[in-house]
Structures are given as structure tokens and as C-alpha cells.
Design a protein around this motif. Structure first.
Motif, short mmCIF file in Angstrom:
data_model
loop_
_atom_site.label_atom_id
_atom_site.label_comp_id
_atom_site.label_asym_id
_atom_site.label_seq_id
_atom_site.Cartn_x
_atom_site.Cartn_y
_atom_site.Cartn_z
N VAL A 131 5.20 2.92 14.82
CA VAL A 131 5.19 3.46 13.46
C VAL A 131 5.85 2.46 12.51
N GLY A 132 6.95 1.85 12.94
CA GLY A 132 7.61 0.86 12.11
C GLY A 132 6.71 -0.32 11.81
N ALA A 133 5.98 -0.79 12.82
CA ALA A 133 5.06 -1.91 12.61
C ALA A 133 3.96 -1.52 11.62
N ALA A 134 3.48 -0.28 11.73
CA ALA A 134 2.45 0.19 10.79
C ALA A 134 2.99 0.24 9.36
N LEU A 135 4.24 0.67 9.21
CA LEU A 135 4.85 0.72 7.88
C LEU A 135 5.00 -0.69 7.31
N MET A 136 5.40 -1.64 8.13
CA MET A 136 5.54 -3.02 7.66
C MET A 136 4.20 -3.58 7.19
N LEU A 137 3.16 -3.34 7.99
CA LEU A 137 1.84 -3.85 7.63
C LEU A 137 1.32 -3.18 6.36
N LEU A 138 1.49 -1.85 6.28
CA LEU A 138 1.02 -1.11 5.12
C LEU A 138 1.72 -1.58 3.85
N SER A 139 3.03 -1.76 3.92
CA SER A 139 3.79 -2.17 2.74
C SER A 139 3.43 -3.59 2.32
#
Length: 495
Positions: A191-199
């Protein structure tokens, strides 16, 4: 809330209050993001000398889509909507923080941390400031971190997506939260990796494709003002600026600690209400990494100011990271010296925040200058307000108007409002040039400040010169003057 109401009543609420009020009023009229007051600050006007436009979209400067949700509230209660929203959101963020703290820590410690939030200059300053679009960051940031801690992925998604809509650079906050989850929360790494990519995608797309299509302010003003000391040419946009800075690692390291005294003072002021815990917490370092990096690298007096709105990007990481530090060190709370030391730190932080008179919100009781003494009493403030209301009442509700900063919040709910002394001309939707029908200026407002503050003295001089020039040209005639406040009306009707 009472202080914010007083700011509106005493004419100490200033330009941003008027800008956002006009933007939300225009949104309620079916013209989202539109603001002639925002146009005055655009790159086209401020850098290239063009005239303000009435159809200018604030989106070119800040992608504050979430703030537009307050437009119906402006229709309902007018200018009071802005302070109500500001105080409510920052207060609600503290309640969410209390909920998380009371779940992970004993009640006394959770209460102490929550008090640190409400008594911090990093919260008091932005709460007493003019309305701004960063007021959502603490609430949404706390909700994202709580969702990551509790593994409630639906909550993470429901808070992360609106967080991106706060502004184009709010992705920096979400990137740091995702980085923390990747490093410190094994069960939430994906989830953290997804948030980093999304941001990362959000910031790049907004700042390189969407915003430049509306205005050049990002490269002409913001990137130049923040990073012009590190990059010779910022016209390439955000990605090019980042790449250019990475090619100068020595300059980057120097900028991170320069000026050393101001940088150290900034970090201490942020950490003092939390008993300096953020200075030793790995969680805090990860949670604030991206926005803190930008703050330390930026130039200008606003970059490292604890009481300005920009510091709200650090608040979620500062407080949630400190909570996690106390959770990992439960025995530290039992030391006898901790509670009195923390009480002293909180008291000192609150005293410094209030004596500093953030944004002159407390000028009714705190002098603007001690040596020499400059203080406008509450009675004088109310007298100025009465004079302003009398003058503003002369201007028809939909008439085009130019006014100086203290008066603009009273006149912002209209299609054409221009700031003095920037000028009295504007462009309509077809690009044709017009002059405003009314000019309302208050040079007498600055008189008490003139002996001490150079900026106010210069403003008064510019206003007096402009009023004299407009009347000498024959284009405007004076229709009202009272207690240093002047109203001019255009002598001829618009073609």
C-alpha cells in the motif's frame, strides 16, 4: 473562531481571505476556480506586466479542487464560511489525533500529545492566518496514517485521494506517508508503494501538464521564488528543476543547512511542543521527509516560518511520528522529570506563538511594535471598520472595483475586483481592456504603522500618489472621504 471573526470585523483579514472568497463565490456562480484577484498574482501580471483578467483560473497557481467544496457554504453564510471551515478542519484533525493516541497510549500521555497539537505554533499560526487551501492536510494526513496503522485500506483510499486534491504539491505529503509505510510497516508495504507511485504521478502530471496549460505562474513565479538560487533556468518545469538540482549535490547540501541559525530555530520550534521528540524519531523523519526537504531547500522568508500555512504539511508526520516514538518507549513517560519539563516546553512554545502575534491576529492586545510603541486599540479598529463599511456601502454589489488590501474581503464577492495600487484596469473575457467603475482606498489605515514599518509607509505613499493621479487625469472624481478613506467613481460610463 472568535479571533477569526475579530479579524474580519477589524479589517485585519487581508488578501488571501478576499482571493479565496472570490474564487468560491465564482464557483458557486458556475465558474469554478475563476478569480480576478488571483489574476493579480499570476505570472502574466506579476512578472510580464499584463493586465488582470476576470476569467483567470486560480488552477494555474494551485490545484485546490477540494477547497471548492466550500462554495455552497459561501452562498449560505458569506465571508464567515472561510473562518468556520478553517477552524473546524484544524480542530477536527486534533480530535482524530486524540482518537489514535488514546488507542495506543495511556490516557495521560495521549492527552499531553493532543495538548501539544492544539498549543503548537505550527497549528495556532495557520489557524489564525488568512484562509488557505492547506487546512485539509492535518485531518487527511492523520486519517491516512491511522488507516495504515489499522490496516483499514478503505480508509487509506478514502483519505489519500482527497489529500491529492488539496493542492498540486500535497502529493509530497502522501509520498512521505507511503515511504514510511514501506520502511516501517511490513504489513502495509504494498500500500505504501502504491501511495508513493500515485503521489509521484499526481505531482508530475499536475505541475508539468495540467497547470502550465492554464498559466505560467508555476515556472515564472513559484519555482523561481523557491529554487532560483539552486537552478539557473526553471522554465523546464518541475521534473527538469529536480534533475538540475540533483546535478549539484554540494549546493543541495549547503542549502539544507543554510542559514544554519534559522534552520536550527525552525526545527526546534516545531519540536518544542513535543519535548523535542521529533529530533530523535525515525518515524517522524520518514513521515515528514519530502515536505521538510522542500522547506529546507527553499529560499525566502516564508520557507522556514513556523506560523505560516506551509508548515501544515509537516504536522501529520510530526505528531503521528511522535506518538509512535512514545509507543516504542513506554518507560520514558514514567521518568519524574518528563511531565514538568514537557509542561514548561508547552508553556514556552505557546508564549512564543502568542507574543509573536501571528499575522497580526492579536493586534488588539499585542502591540505591533514595542520599541517604538505602536498599538492600534480595539476602539480605533472598530472606528476604522465603521468608516470602511460606510464607504463600501456606496459601491453597488456587482460593480467593478479596485481597492487596497484591508478592504478587499468586504468587496470580493463580485466578478471584477482588483488590488490597489496594482492599477485600475483589467481585461474582460474577450480580452478587451476596461477601467473599474469604483476605486476605494484607505491610505489612513496605514498611518499608525508608517513611523516604524517601511512596507506600510510605502503602501500609503503609493495609494496617495495613485489617488492623486486618477483624479488629475479626470477619469475619476471623488465622491466620499472620511477618516483617511477615499472613494472615487469613474466619471464616464464604460463604452
Amino acid at each position: 473562531m472568535l479571533v477569526q471573526i475579530w479579524r474580519l470585523e477589524s479589517l485585519t483579514a487581508t488578501y488571501d481571505q478576499a482571493l479565496f472568497l472570490q474564487e468560491l463565490w465564482s464557483t458557486a456562480q458556475g465558474r469554478p476556480f475563476e478569480s480576478s484577484l488571483s489574476s493579480v498574482l499570476s505570472g502574466a501580471v506579476a512578472v510580464h506586466g499584463d493586465l488582470p483578467r476576470i476569467d483567470y483560473l486560480h488552477l494555474g497557481q494551485h490545484a485546490n479542487a477540494l477547497t471548492l467544496l466550500a462554495a455552497p457554504l459561501v452562498v449560505w453564510i458569506g465571508p464567515w464560511a472561510l473562518p468556520l471551515l478553517q477552524v473546524t478542519l484544524l480542530t477536527a484533525a486534533g480530535l482524530v489525533f486524540w482518537r489514535v493516541a488514546s488507542r495506543y497510549l495511556n490516557q495521560a500521555l495521549a492527552l499531553r500529545l493532543t495538548c501539544a497539537y492544539y498549543l503548537s505554533g505550527a497549528v495556532i499560526g495557520p489557524m489564525l492566518e488568512n484562509f488557505h487551501d492547506l487546512i485539509w492536510l492535518p485531518l487527511l494526513g492523520f486519517l491516512v496514517i491511522e488507516g495504515l496503522l489499522e490496516r483499514r485500506w478503505w480508509q487509506v483510499a478514502c483519505a489519500a485521494l482527497p489529500l491529492l486534491l488539496v493542492r498540486e504539491d500535497s502529493g509530497l505529503v502522501l509520498f512521505s506517508l507511503g515511504l514510511w509505510a514501506v520502511v516501517r510497516r511490513p504489513g502495509a508495504r504494498w500500500v505504501g508503494a502504491a501511495l508513493m507511485l500515485l503521489s509521484l504521478v499526481w505531482v508530475v502530471v499536475m505541475t508539468t501538464a495540467i497547470q502550465p496549460s492554464f498559466d505560467s505562474s508555476l515556472s515564472d513565479r513559484f519555482l523561481q521564488e523557491k529554487f532560483g538560487h539552486l537552478v539557473d533556468d526553471v522554465s523546464g518545469g518541475t521534473v527538469q528543476v529536480v534533475l538540475a538540482m540533483l546535478r549539484r549535490p554540494g549546493a543541495l547540501l549547503a542549502a539544507l543547512v543554510s542559514p544554519p541559525g534559522t534552520t536550527l530555530g525552525f526545527l526546534l520550534a516545531l519540536s518544542l511542543p513535543l519535548l523535542l521528540v521529533p529530533l530523535v524519531s525515525i518515524d517522524v523523519a520518514l513521515l515528514v521527509s519530502a515536505p521538510l526537504l522542500v522547506a529546507l531547500l527553499s529560499q525566502g522568508r516564508t520557507a522556514l516560518a513556523v506560523n505560516l500555512r506551509y508548515v501544515l504539511a509537516l504536522v501529520p508526520g510530526l505528531y503521528m511520528g511522535s506518538l509512535l516514538w512514545w509507543k516504542a518507549h513506554p518507560g520514558f513517560w514514567q521518568q519524574r522529570w518528563v511531565r514538568p519539563a514537557w509542561t514548561g516546553a508547552l508553556s514556552l512554545a505557546l508564549t512564543l506563538a502568542l507574543v509573536g502575534n501571528p499575522h497580526r491576529s492579536l493586534s488588539a492586545i499585542v502591540p505591533d511594535s514595542f520599541v517604538p510603541w505602536v498599538h492600534v486599540s480595539p476602539a480605533q479598529m472598530l472606528s476604522r471598520r465603521a468608516a470602511a463599511l460606510k464607504a463600501v456601502a456606496l459601491v453597488p454589489p456587482q460593480a467593478s472595483v479596485a481597492a487596497d488590501t484591508p478592504l478587499l474581503p468586504l468587496l470580493a464577492r463580485r466578478e471584477v475586483a482588483i488590488r490597489l495600487p496594482n492599477g485600475v484596469q483589467y481585461r474582460d473575457r474577450d480580452g478587451a481592456t476596461f477601467s473599474v467603475d469604483w476605486v476605494v482606498a484607505y491610505p489612513g489605515y496605514y498611518t499608525p504603522m508608517v513611523p516604524v514599518f517601511r512596507e506600510e509607509a510605502e503602501m500609503q505613499r503609493l495609494l496617495l500618489d495613485q489617488l492623486a493621479s486618477l483624479q488629475a487625469s479626470g477619469e475619476y472624481r471623488q465622491v466620499h472621504q472620511d477618516r483617511g478613506l477615499v472613494v472615487l467613481r469613474r466619471a464616464q460610463a464604460q463604452p
